[in-house]
Design a protein around this motif. Structure first.
Motif, short mmCIF file in Angstrom:
data_model
loop_
_atom_site.label_atom_id
_atom_site.label_comp_id
_atom_site.label_asym_id
_atom_site.label_seq_id
_atom_site.Cartn_x
_atom_site.Cartn_y
_atom_site.Cartn_z
N LEU A 131 0.77 -1.31 -0.07
CA LEU A 131 -0.10 -0.09 0.17
C LEU A 131 0.83 1.16 -0.13
CD1 LEU A 131 -2.79 -0.98 2.74
CD2 LEU A 131 -2.91 -0.96 0.19
N ASP A 132 0.44 2.20 -0.63
CA ASP A 132 1.48 3.57 -0.94
C ASP A 132 1.18 4.16 0.31
OD1 ASP A 132 1.94 2.66 -3.56
OD2 ASP A 132 0.25 4.00 -4.21
N VAL A 180 10.04 2.49 10.24
CA VAL A 180 10.64 2.77 9.22
C VAL A 180 9.85 2.13 8.04
CG1 VAL A 180 13.02 2.40 8.00
CG2 VAL A 180 12.99 2.83 10.62
N LEU A 181 9.55 1.02 8.06
CA LEU A 181 9.08 0.31 6.75
C LEU A 181 7.48 0.72 6.75
CD1 LEU A 181 10.07 -3.50 7.23
CD2 LEU A 181 10.92 -1.58 5.72
N LEU A 182 6.69 1.03 7.51
CA LEU A 182 5.39 1.46 7.40
C LEU A 182 5.01 2.79 8.03
CD1 LEU A 182 3.61 -1.79 9.16
CD2 LEU A 182 4.29 -1.27 6.60
N GLY A 183 5.93 3.71 8.20
CA GLY A 183 5.89 5.13 8.34
C GLY A 183 4.93 5.18 9.60
N LEU A 184 4.81 4.57 10.62
CA LEU A 184 4.06 4.81 11.56
C LEU A 184 5.08 5.14 12.81
CD1 LEU A 184 1.64 1.91 11.38
CD2 LEU A 184 1.32 4.29 10.74
N PRO A 185 5.75 6.14 12.87
CA PRO A 185 6.78 6.42 13.99
C PRO A 185 6.29 6.91 15.40
CG PRO A 185 6.58 8.59 12.40
CD PRO A 185 5.62 7.35 12.02
N PHE A 186 5.10 7.52 15.31
CA PHE A 186 4.48 7.74 16.73
C PHE A 186 3.92 6.61 17.33
CE2 PHE A 186 4.65 11.82 14.35
CZ PHE A 186 5.52 12.59 15.14
N PHE A 187 3.28 5.74 16.56
CA PHE A 187 2.77 4.45 17.13
C PHE A 187 3.99 3.58 17.75
CE2 PHE A 187 2.36 0.05 16.16
CZ PHE A 187 1.43 -0.44 16.92
N PHE A 221 1.11 3.16 3.22
CA PHE A 221 2.10 2.45 4.17
C PHE A 221 3.48 2.35 3.80
CE2 PHE A 221 -2.01 1.30 6.19
CZ PHE A 221 -1.74 1.94 7.26
N SER A 222 3.99 2.97 2.63
CA SER A 222 5.22 2.61 1.97
C SER A 222 6.00 4.10 1.96
CB SER A 222 4.94 1.92 0.86
OG SER A 222 4.40 1.02 0.98
N PRO A 223 6.65 4.52 3.09
CA PRO A 223 7.44 5.71 2.90
C PRO A 223 8.84 5.45 2.12
CG PRO A 223 7.62 4.62 5.09
CD PRO A 223 6.52 4.19 4.39
N TRP A 224 9.15 4.22 2.14
CA TRP A 224 10.34 3.87 1.39
C TRP A 224 10.06 2.87 0.38
CZ3 TRP A 224 14.21 7.04 2.51
CH2 TRP A 224 14.07 7.54 3.94
N PRO A 225 9.54 3.06 -0.92
CA PRO A 225 8.92 2.23 -1.68
C PRO A 225 9.75 0.94 -2.16
CG PRO A 225 8.21 4.41 -2.16
CD PRO A 225 9.23 4.36 -1.24
N GLY A 226 11.01 1.33 -2.38
CA GLY A 226 11.85 0.26 -3.01
C GLY A 226 12.41 -0.82 -1.75
N LEU A 227 12.55 -0.23 -0.59
CA LEU A 227 12.62 -1.15 0.46
C LEU A 227 11.82 -2.03 0.97
CD1 LEU A 227 14.58 -2.25 2.81
CD2 LEU A 227 13.84 -0.11 4.34
N SER A 228 10.38 -1.48 0.81
CA SER A 228 9.16 -2.06 0.98
C SER A 228 9.00 -3.47 -0.05
CB SER A 228 7.75 -1.55 1.08
OG SER A 228 8.01 -0.48 2.09
#
Length: 419
Positions: free
Chosen positions: A283-284, A343-350, A286-293
């Motif tokens: 999912l875009d 890092v992978l899903l872009g949920l830093p505060f969670f 949850f993909s702040p780093w599309p290449g790594l995901s």
């Protein structure tokens, strides 16, 4: 002690159990347990909420203010049904929202620093509940954890170490020294009276805040007029009991979160076949780093291991509390897992909220070592310590050695909390 015919001392039935209960009660009432763990939880949750508020400061009007999709009328209808607490519905003016948001930021920063934590923990709770209950659909799973922990922190003595209150107590010899605490509680008392007389608080919340204010008043009177008397000792015992109960509730809450999350995952078909992690990685949102995901999602083995590993860790963690070594290993794995989610899903505060919750299980020896290392790194940064020492004058007495202050002993009596 009387002895039997065989020469061995007689043991009264249940005497050992009674003795253990007596010692346990003395320990629970005689000291606030887990001073380092409570300090880490305080810093973790206050810092997480502070970072979130600062990060979303440009979007605050859309999230919790009058420009948000969750309108004033919708919020008013919802709170009329669930009776949740928020001060944002006391006024519809823009300046009131800005004032509440600014006070929430200030309370988070002061609580993280450990300044007058009895008062700032209450303000922190008011800020968290007010903003989150105003717009209930904003945030992720981390905001629910912060919501709960903000209430529990009010019960704890979370400033015994690593706080400005503890530093003031060491320097002045009294945690209640200074006029800032009474002045702050005086302002809070005036605001409480204004809210109660104006009918802005429900009976339940009015009783809660009145009890907190009355407790702070009794503590200040005992500290000022009877610091060594029985009333001061009784208040200290009551504070220890509340602190230990709060820490127990926090640990139970974390175990409940992981247990329910793990068992609900087991019931899902995607978790059963080991493909659940694949879908958020594609999912875009949850993909702040599309290449790594994409690389991770392209490996079926990695997706399966991470999916099953997540379920195993969450289900097993509450049972590992009976084995310290296994618990520490699993705790490190969970913290690394949350760091990966950030890092992978872009949920830093969670992730920060969950890591702060996990920190309640960190071993005391490790936290003491971290504090000692932090103090060792801080000393060379001081100006006086960083300058080269001048040679002594002829005939001058030798300089005394530098005083090295050891880290506080977690078994020592309570100190360093005020406000």
């Amino acid at each position: 002690m009387e002895r039997g015919e065989d020469g061995h001392p007689d043991v009264l039935p249940g005497a050992a159990v009674v003795d253990r209960l007596r010692r346990a009660l003395a320990q629970v009432s005689g000291q606030a347990l887990g001073p380092y763990q409570s300090a880490v939880v305080r810093i973790g949750f206050a810092g997480t909420w502070l970072f979130f508020l600062l990060r979303e400061f440009p979007h605050r009007q859309e999230l919790y203010g009058p420009d948000g999709p969750w309108s004033w009328q919708l919020a008013e209808r919802l709170l009329a049904g669930n009776h949740a607490f928020t001060v944002l519905l006391w006024s519809a003016s823009g300046w009131w929202f800005e004032l509440v948001y600014g006070l929430a930021v200030a309370a988070s920063a002061l609580l993280a620093l450990g300044w007058r934590t009895r008062a700032t923990s209450v303000l922190f709770m008011v800020g968290v509940l007010s903003l989150q209950n105003r717009s209930v659909f904003m945030g992720d799973g981390g905001d629910n954890v912060i919501h709960l922990m903000a209430v529990y922190l009010v019960l704890t003595r979370c400033a015994q170490v690593w706080s400005l209150d503890a530093r003031r107590a060491r320097l002045r010899g009294s945690a209640a020294a200074g006029p800032a605490g009474p002045a702050l509680w005086g302002v809070l008392g005036a605001l409480l009276a204004w809210a109660v007389l104006g009918g802005r608080l429900s009976d339940g919340w009015a009783a809660v805040f009145a009890a907190l204010w009355a407790g702070a008043l009794l503590w200040w009177l005992a500290e000022r007029y009877e610091p060594e008397g029985e009333r001061r000792a009784a208040l200290d015992v009551l504070a220890n009991l509340l602190h230990n109960a709060g820490m127990l509730v926090i640990t139970a809450e974390v175990c409940l979160i992981y247990a329910t999350a793990g068992w609900y995952k087991i019931q899902g078909s995607r978790w059963q076949d080991g493909t659940a992690l694949y879908y958020p990685l594609r999912l875009d949102y949850f993909s702040p780093w599309p290449g790594l995901s994409g690389v991770l999602a392209g490996s079926g083995v990695a997706v399966m291991l991470l999916t099953y590993g997540t379920v195993v860790v969450q289900v097993a963690f509450p049972f590992t509390l009976f084995n310290r070594r296994v618990k520490n290993v699993l705790l490190a794995v969970m913290m690394l897992e949350h760091a990966g989610i950030a890092v992978l899903l872009g949920l830093p505060f969670f992730s920060l909220a969950m890591i702060a919750a996990d920190a309640v299980f960190l071993p005391t020896g490790f936290l003491v070592w971290v504090g000692a290392r932090a103090c060792a790194l801080r000393v060379p940064l001081r100006g006086a310590a960083s300058r080269p020492a001048l040679p002594p004058l002829p005939g001058a007495p030798p300089r005394p050695p530098l005083l090295v202050v050891p880290p506080p002993d977690p078994r020592a009596p309570n100190a360093g909390e005020a406000g």
